[in-house]
Design a protein around this motif. Structure first.
Motif, short mmCIF file in Angstrom:
data_model
loop_
_atom_site.label_atom_id
_atom_site.label_comp_id
_atom_site.label_asym_id
_atom_site.label_seq_id
_atom_site.Cartn_x
_atom_site.Cartn_y
_atom_site.Cartn_z
N SER A 1 0.83 -1.20 0.00
CA SER A 1 0.00 0.00 0.00
C SER A 1 0.87 1.25 0.00
CB SER A 1 -0.91 0.01 1.24
OG SER A 1 -0.13 -0.11 2.41
N GLY A 2 2.18 1.07 0.20
CA GLY A 2 3.08 2.22 0.25
C GLY A 2 3.74 2.48 -1.10
N HIS A 3 4.59 3.50 -1.12
CA HIS A 3 5.19 3.94 -2.40
C HIS A 3 6.05 2.85 -3.04
CE1 HIS A 3 4.52 7.81 -0.20
NE2 HIS A 3 4.15 8.21 -1.40
N VAL A 4 7.07 2.41 -2.30
CA VAL A 4 8.06 1.50 -2.92
C VAL A 4 7.44 0.14 -3.23
CG1 VAL A 4 10.23 0.27 -2.52
CG2 VAL A 4 10.03 2.68 -1.88
N ARG B 1 -1.85 -4.10 5.05
CA ARG B 1 -2.67 -4.12 6.28
C ARG B 1 -4.12 -3.85 5.95
NH1 ARG B 1 0.83 -0.87 10.77
NH2 ARG B 1 1.10 0.67 9.12
N ASP C 1 -0.35 -8.25 8.77
CA ASP C 1 0.34 -7.21 9.56
C ASP C 1 1.65 -7.79 10.05
OD1 ASP C 1 1.14 -5.47 11.72
OD2 ASP C 1 -0.90 -4.66 11.68
N TYR C 2 2.73 -7.02 9.95
CA TYR C 2 4.04 -7.49 10.42
C TYR C 2 3.97 -7.90 11.90
CZ TYR C 2 6.09 -5.00 6.32
OH TYR C 2 6.43 -4.55 5.06
N SER D 1 10.68 -2.16 4.28
CA SER D 1 10.90 -1.67 5.66
C SER D 1 9.67 -0.94 6.16
CB SER D 1 12.05 -0.67 5.71
OG SER D 1 13.17 -1.16 5.07
N THR D 2 9.38 -1.14 7.44
CA THR D 2 8.25 -0.42 8.01
C THR D 2 8.68 0.98 8.48
OG1 THR D 2 6.49 -0.48 9.64
CG2 THR D 2 8.56 -1.42 10.32
N PHE E 1 15.94 9.00 -0.35
CA PHE E 1 15.02 9.19 -1.48
C PHE E 1 15.16 10.63 -1.99
CE2 PHE E 1 11.72 6.17 0.66
CZ PHE E 1 12.34 5.06 0.13
N ARG F 1 12.30 7.03 -5.59
CA ARG F 1 11.65 5.76 -5.26
C ARG F 1 11.34 4.98 -6.53
NH1 ARG F 1 8.06 9.22 -1.89
NH2 ARG F 1 8.31 8.72 0.31
N1 LIG Z 1 15.65 5.96 1.68
C1 LIG Z 1 14.95 6.92 2.27
O1 LIG Z 1 15.20 8.13 2.13
C2 LIG Z 1 13.79 6.60 3.10
C3 LIG Z 1 13.03 7.64 3.54
C4 LIG Z 1 11.92 7.34 4.28
C5 LIG Z 1 11.64 6.02 4.58
N2 LIG Z 1 12.42 5.03 4.14
C6 LIG Z 1 12.10 3.60 4.45
O2 LIG Z 1 11.63 2.99 3.26
C7 LIG Z 1 10.38 2.36 3.54
C8 LIG Z 1 9.54 2.31 2.29
O3 LIG Z 1 9.38 3.62 1.81
P1 LIG Z 1 7.98 4.09 1.25
O4 LIG Z 1 8.15 5.45 0.77
O5 LIG Z 1 7.42 3.05 0.37
O6 LIG Z 1 7.16 4.12 2.62
P2 LIG Z 1 5.56 4.10 2.78
O7 LIG Z 1 4.92 4.64 1.55
O8 LIG Z 1 5.27 4.72 4.09
O9 LIG Z 1 5.24 2.53 2.84
C9 LIG Z 1 5.50 1.75 3.96
C10 LIG Z 1 4.69 0.50 3.81
O10 LIG Z 1 4.94 -0.36 4.94
C11 LIG Z 1 3.66 -0.83 5.37
N3 LIG Z 1 3.69 -1.21 6.78
C12 LIG Z 1 4.10 -0.46 7.81
N4 LIG Z 1 3.93 -1.14 8.95
C13 LIG Z 1 3.37 -2.33 8.62
C14 LIG Z 1 2.94 -3.45 9.37
N5 LIG Z 1 3.04 -3.49 10.72
N6 LIG Z 1 2.42 -4.50 8.72
C15 LIG Z 1 2.28 -4.48 7.37
N7 LIG Z 1 2.68 -3.45 6.60
C16 LIG Z 1 3.20 -2.38 7.23
C17 LIG Z 1 2.74 0.36 5.18
O11 LIG Z 1 1.40 -0.05 5.29
P3 LIG Z 1 0.24 1.01 5.68
O12 LIG Z 1 -0.18 1.63 4.37
O13 LIG Z 1 -0.81 0.14 6.26
O14 LIG Z 1 0.84 1.98 6.65
C18 LIG Z 1 3.18 0.79 3.79
O15 LIG Z 1 2.58 -0.03 2.82
C19 LIG Z 1 9.79 3.18 4.69
O16 LIG Z 1 8.82 2.45 5.41
C20 LIG Z 1 11.02 3.49 5.50
O17 LIG Z 1 11.35 2.41 6.36
C21 LIG Z 1 13.48 5.30 3.40
#
Ligand SMILES: NC(=O)c1ccc[n+]([C@@H]2O[C@H](COP(=O)([O-])OP(=O)(O)OC[C@H]3O[C@@H](n4cnc5c(N)ncnc54)[C@H](OP(=O)(O)O)[C@@H]3O)[C@@H](O)[C@H]2O)c1
Length: 294
Positions: free
Chosen positions: A10-13, A36, A55-56, A76-77, A146, A177
């Protein structure tokens, strides 16, 4: 090819990874997503991707979702959650359910560096060690910052205010991303990445002075680099809408930039995706000149 499951879909990556797998002609019936909240993945379901609710923090839901998958991407969460337990649960469930290969995305660390990002470094090292101890085949895709989160860090209104950050002249090679997810899809859909680590970076690396020069070039007006104290930086971020907990976190990233923690340009990202990654200048043009005539 066995089934590929992406968590955090459901998240970006996570979502971009699945979309890129489809672009790579992986059939939708070979793809699965863990979310989730399935209402956040109706777009993926419409593409024929199997959506598993899980859910993790709920190991039985993970075991159920992972059944029959061959590879899993552990996305990663969020920071400021119990990331160690969450990631450990995913790795344990992957090993128990017969998944062969796990792809994980820690934030890149410089060899021998003593730089620590709260909520990130310790949790990433814990997760990598847990993966290595699990006996699963792995691929670590070490992420740079990012590019997408850079404009809020330097200010969405930087063209007017200048770039206001604490002092430092280190460089960083951030990547979007979108490019990173393309690399994830390449690794998930190809053989040959078993038990390897890649350091994904953008190209070129840029300092805050370089970013000010880029903004000046693309806007046609002088955008200054203004040095502020750590406390002032936090106050500026909070005033611009960052939650109180996120402002010091943003400062942590800025400090990493300033000390050159992510200044390497490895070429790994370009090799995996087969084209040049988006540059900081290209990305800034899209963000800061949106709606502008030039
Ligand atoms: N490289 C960087 O600059 C940078 C910057 C920020 C973060 N990050 C890391 O990269 C990850 C991915 O980036 P993103 O932009 O794709 O983040 P994002 O859009 O926030 O996506 C995070 C995903 O993890 C899921 N998640 C979180 N907790 C969970 C749980 N307990 N059980 C199941 N799913 C869960 C979220 O689900 P929901 O939609 O239900 O919340 C969402 O789908 C981030 O979560 C963070 O750890 C990296």
């Amino acid at each position: 090819m066995g089934k590929l499951l992406v968590t955090g879909a459901s998240g970006h990556v996570g979502k971009l990874t699945l979309q890129n797998l489809l672009k790579r002609k992986v059939p939708a019936n070979k793809l699965a997503a863990l979310v989730r909240d399935p209402s956040k993945a109706t777009d993926l379901a419409a593409l024929g991707i199997a959506i598993h609710q899980g859910d993790y923090m709920d190991p039985p839901s993970l075991l159920k979702a992972f059944k029959g998958a061959e590879k899993v991407q552990l996305t990663s969460t969020h920071a400021f959650t119990d990331r160690k337990t969450a990631h450990a649960n995913v790795i344990d469930a992957a090993a128990k359910s017969g998944i062969k290969h796990i792809v994980y995305m820690p934030i890149a660390r410089k060899e021998h560096s003593d730089f620590v990002m709260k909520q990130v470094t310790d949790e990433d090292i814990f997760t990598e060690n847990k993966v290595l101890a699990s006996g699963l085949t792995y691929t670590f895709l070490m992420h740079p910052p990012f590019l997408n989160t850079l404009p809020p860090f330097i200010g969405m209104n930087a063209l007017d205010t200048g770039i206001r950050v604490p002092a430092g002249d280190g460089k960083t090679a951030p990547a979007t991303r979108e490019d990173l997810a393309e690399a994830h899809a390449a690794v998930l859909s190809q053989d040959g990445h078993e038990n390897k680590s890649y350091i994904l970076t953008g190209d070129p690396a840029v300092s805050y002075a370089d970013m000010a020069a880029i903004l000046s070039k693309i806007s046609g007006k002088k955008v200054p680099l203004v040095t502020v104290s750590d406390q002032e930086y936090i106050e500026i971020k909070v005033a611009s809408g960052f939650p109180a907990i996120a402002a010091p976190f943003a400062l942590g990233w800025v400090k990493g930039y300033n000390r050159g923690e992510w200044d390497s340009v490895t070429g790994d990202l370009e090799r995996l995706i087969g084209h040049k990654p988006t540059t900081t200048e290209e990305y800034f043009r899209g963000v800061y000149l949106k709606g502008a005539s030039k």
